[in-house]
Write an enzyme that holds these catalytic residues in place. Structure first.
Site, short mmCIF file in Angstrom:
data_model
loop_
_atom_site.label_atom_id
_atom_site.label_comp_id
_atom_site.label_asym_id
_atom_site.label_seq_id
_atom_site.Cartn_x
_atom_site.Cartn_y
_atom_site.Cartn_z
N GLU B 169 0.73 -0.77 0.07
CA GLU B 169 -0.24 0.09 -0.19
C GLU B 169 0.58 1.19 -0.23
O GLU B 169 0.39 2.28 -0.37
CB GLU B 169 -1.08 -0.37 0.82
CG GLU B 169 -1.87 1.10 0.77
CD GLU B 169 -2.52 0.46 0.11
OE1 GLU B 169 -3.19 1.36 -1.56
OE2 GLU B 169 -4.00 -0.07 -0.04
N VAL B 172 2.22 3.54 -3.90
CA VAL B 172 1.77 4.91 -4.20
C VAL B 172 0.62 6.20 -2.97
O VAL B 172 0.38 5.30 -2.58
CB VAL B 172 0.81 4.25 -5.19
CG1 VAL B 172 0.30 5.59 -6.27
CG2 VAL B 172 1.90 3.67 -6.20
N ILE B 176 -2.11 6.39 1.43
CA ILE B 176 -3.74 6.21 1.22
C ILE B 176 -4.06 5.49 0.47
O ILE B 176 -3.27 4.82 -0.05
CB ILE B 176 -3.97 7.53 0.09
CG1 ILE B 176 -3.49 8.82 1.09
CG2 ILE B 176 -4.80 7.62 -0.67
CD1 ILE B 176 -4.53 9.10 1.75
N GLY B 226 14.27 14.96 3.41
CA GLY B 226 13.98 13.70 3.10
C GLY B 226 13.30 13.66 1.87
O GLY B 226 12.68 12.40 2.01
N GLU B 229 14.03 12.10 -3.70
CA GLU B 229 15.35 11.03 -3.81
C GLU B 229 16.56 11.48 -3.61
O GLU B 229 16.80 12.75 -4.12
CB GLU B 229 14.82 10.60 -5.39
CG GLU B 229 13.20 10.22 -5.36
CD GLU B 229 13.40 8.73 -4.94
OE1 GLU B 229 14.34 8.20 -4.11
OE2 GLU B 229 11.73 8.06 -4.96
N LYS B 244 5.30 4.71 -10.59
CA LYS B 244 3.92 4.63 -9.78
C LYS B 244 2.94 4.28 -10.92
O LYS B 244 2.08 3.28 -10.22
CB LYS B 244 3.89 5.72 -8.62
CG LYS B 244 4.87 5.70 -7.46
CD LYS B 244 4.21 7.65 -6.75
CE LYS B 244 5.30 6.74 -5.86
NZ LYS B 244 5.83 9.46 -5.72
#
Lengths: 363, 363
Positions: B169, B172, B176, B226, B229, B244
């Protein structure tokens, strides 16, 4: 595979769209969810009642009603064991009779599908139908907000005690799975409140007034489309939104509110000119529903607010709805209904049947 | 009540926040979901490995790592039956050894929690860890998008064949519940496509440029927080969004795409001046991910688009994400992440554990 025996109480636009959707998705329901549905009864206020324990042709029944006929033409009381009401039954009698007959064949598989016209000031007759169903050992799915808005804690307790399902996904935001979303996919999240736009009619009227039309013209459009309530004050004065707010607060926040407990104002003070003035200043008027838990109490309010144009709720046009869930661990999460209407409400009933089926043991 | 044995592979910001969240929610998990979690191993690249079949103090392990210490200080290989790797093990060896030991005590209850740093061009080492876990009869939950983006159909088949759970989960939109939403709450709905804003870094950079800052300044802020990437091109050139998009298309639309199959352009051509010019004209630039099923094929694209300011996606500020699901029966349904970050990703792992637990028989 299990077979559910459906008893439909109410057979208006939503009920008729539901039986057609059920037919269109029958193969998918069998394949993906191991469930078949058989309509064994339909009870209406003005088009009579039909019962057949072997299963009715529900699409034919829908056409019959739309042509102005009576369901008594296809009623088959002989298919039922025991005593049947001699006169066309009222809702509770219809439910009790059918439950007795259906349970004699297979116990715990009857589902009352409740879609009657709601008295929004009292939640009836939907509440009586839900209670009768649960007391008759039947499950119930309803598109009505009345039961959750007026009597959720009592009905939930009754359903749990009876080991029966009580589902009402269509009560708020049509087929958008608000209640299932929170129940199934947000484990260990605490909801602290919510805000949203949950009444389509007022949102449509505001959009139309922003576009230069006047109140009466916009309302007439919505009534012609079958979206506004027959009595427009139920939408315009915020009663529909208040009922949905109470239902959401009761289920999601553990409140014990009725629509009368919601601090409610409607659109009475908002002329087209005033709404266009706000829009010209780059802001948007919305009828916003809010609820918040503070300690052991939950407060709820419905009223028009001026929102920044970049606010998610401000972007909702015409019939669009949205609900922002305020959570402890996930921050704010919104679910938005960009399209809506009759098919979506009918779909909500179907998704409730699948949610119910998941709780039943495999046969 | 059942007890899950957790083996953590990777123990960076997300992994450490996860063990603290698990501790904070332990009572709620027991009460509401009848599950207890015991961390029996932690494997890191630079801070050693700790194993203890009786259960590690995972909060203490997190503090130890944050103080620059090595987990070997709390490693208890003697707690494990059989032969253990003499040298600090690599991920696959760590998983296999622990699974053998854990299954000797209770079979089918070990869960690999995978949060390693992802090579987004190949999906490794996450894919190897997921495969090893499933082949070792362990369940797996991962916050990495690599496995679903590069190898979903293969891993899903492997998991089904082994009767083990494979959840992701957090891949992406952080916590959520996109995948759970579709799986659990939209039965009998056919998805025809989706569109969304799924990369936080580029959205933040665009917002900052609209507010007058320049690209490098905004990027540095995100890296300091943070969120970006380490290699900014992965965000800025659209690789993260493409991964994604592939994951979403594979899972929700049954596609067999890799990130390389996504028609991808990034923000290279979008200077601050150009973005402010669009904003001055009342429109918004967004890096939009889209996929659509046409017959048996699924096409996917990631690229910058100019959207009307009233578009739901145009209202997303800074780190906000949204996904619009395009469906046959419900029309368009959007889910919007208004807050996001580390805690949400850690929560995703926790919600995966609950989803997994629901599939397990009561002990």
């Amino acid at each position: 595979m299990i077979t559910l025996d459906l008893a439909l109480v109410g057979f208006g636009h939503v009920g008729r769209r539901f039986v057609r959707l059920l037919d269109e998705r029958a193969e998918q329901l069998r394949r993906e969810h191991s469930v078949e549905c058989r309509v064994i009864g339909i009870c209406t206020r003005r088009h009579g009642t039909a019962r057949n324990l072997a299963g009715l042709d529900a699409r034919a029944a829908a056409s019959l009603v739309e042509e102005g006929g009576s369901l008594s033409a296809i009623d088959a009381p002989d298919s039922m064991p025991g005593r049947l009401a001699a006169v066309p039954p009222d809702g509770p009698t219809f439910i009790r009779d059918l439950a007795t007959a259906a349970h004699a064949r297979q116990h715990g598989r009857m589902v009352v599908v409740e879609t009657t016209v709601l008295d929004i000031t009292a939640g009836q007759p939907a509440i009586a139908h839900v209670k009768t169903a649960l007391e008759s050992d039947a499950h119930v799915v309803t598109a009505n907000k009345g039961p959750a808005a007026f009597a959720y804690q009592e009905l939930d307790l009754l359903a749990r005690g009876a080991g029966r399902g009580f589902y009402f996904e269509g009560a708020v935001m049509d087929g958008i799975p608000i209640f299932n979303l929170v129940r199934e996919t947000l484990p260990a999240v605490k909801l602290t409140g919510f805000r949203g736009v949950v009444n389509s009619t007022t949102n449509y009227i505001i959009s139309a007034m922003e576009d230069g039309r006047e109140f009466d013209e916009a309302l007439a459009e919505m009534q012609a489309a079958g979206i506004a309530e027959a009595d427009p004050s139920l939408d315009v004065d915020g009663w529909d939104a208040a009922a949905k707010t109470a239902a959401l607060a009761n289920v999601l926040l553990g409140a014990r509110l009725t629509p009368q407990d919601v601090d409610r104002t409607g659109l009475a003070d908002w002329s087209g000119a005033r709404i266009r003035e706000v829009a010209a200043a780059g802001r948007r008027v919305k009828l916003v529903a809010r609820a918040r838990r503070e300690g052991a109490t939950v407060s709820a309010v419905v009223g028009a607010e001026e929102l920044d144009a970049a606010d998610l709720l401000a972007t909702l046009r015409e019939q669009q709805n949205a609900l922002v869930l305020e959570t402890d661990v996930l921050g704010d999460v919104a679910i938005v209904q960009l399209g809506g209407g009759l098919t979506q409400t009918a779909y909500a009933l179907l998704s409730d049947l699948v949610a119910l089926r998941r709780t039943l043991p495999f046969a």
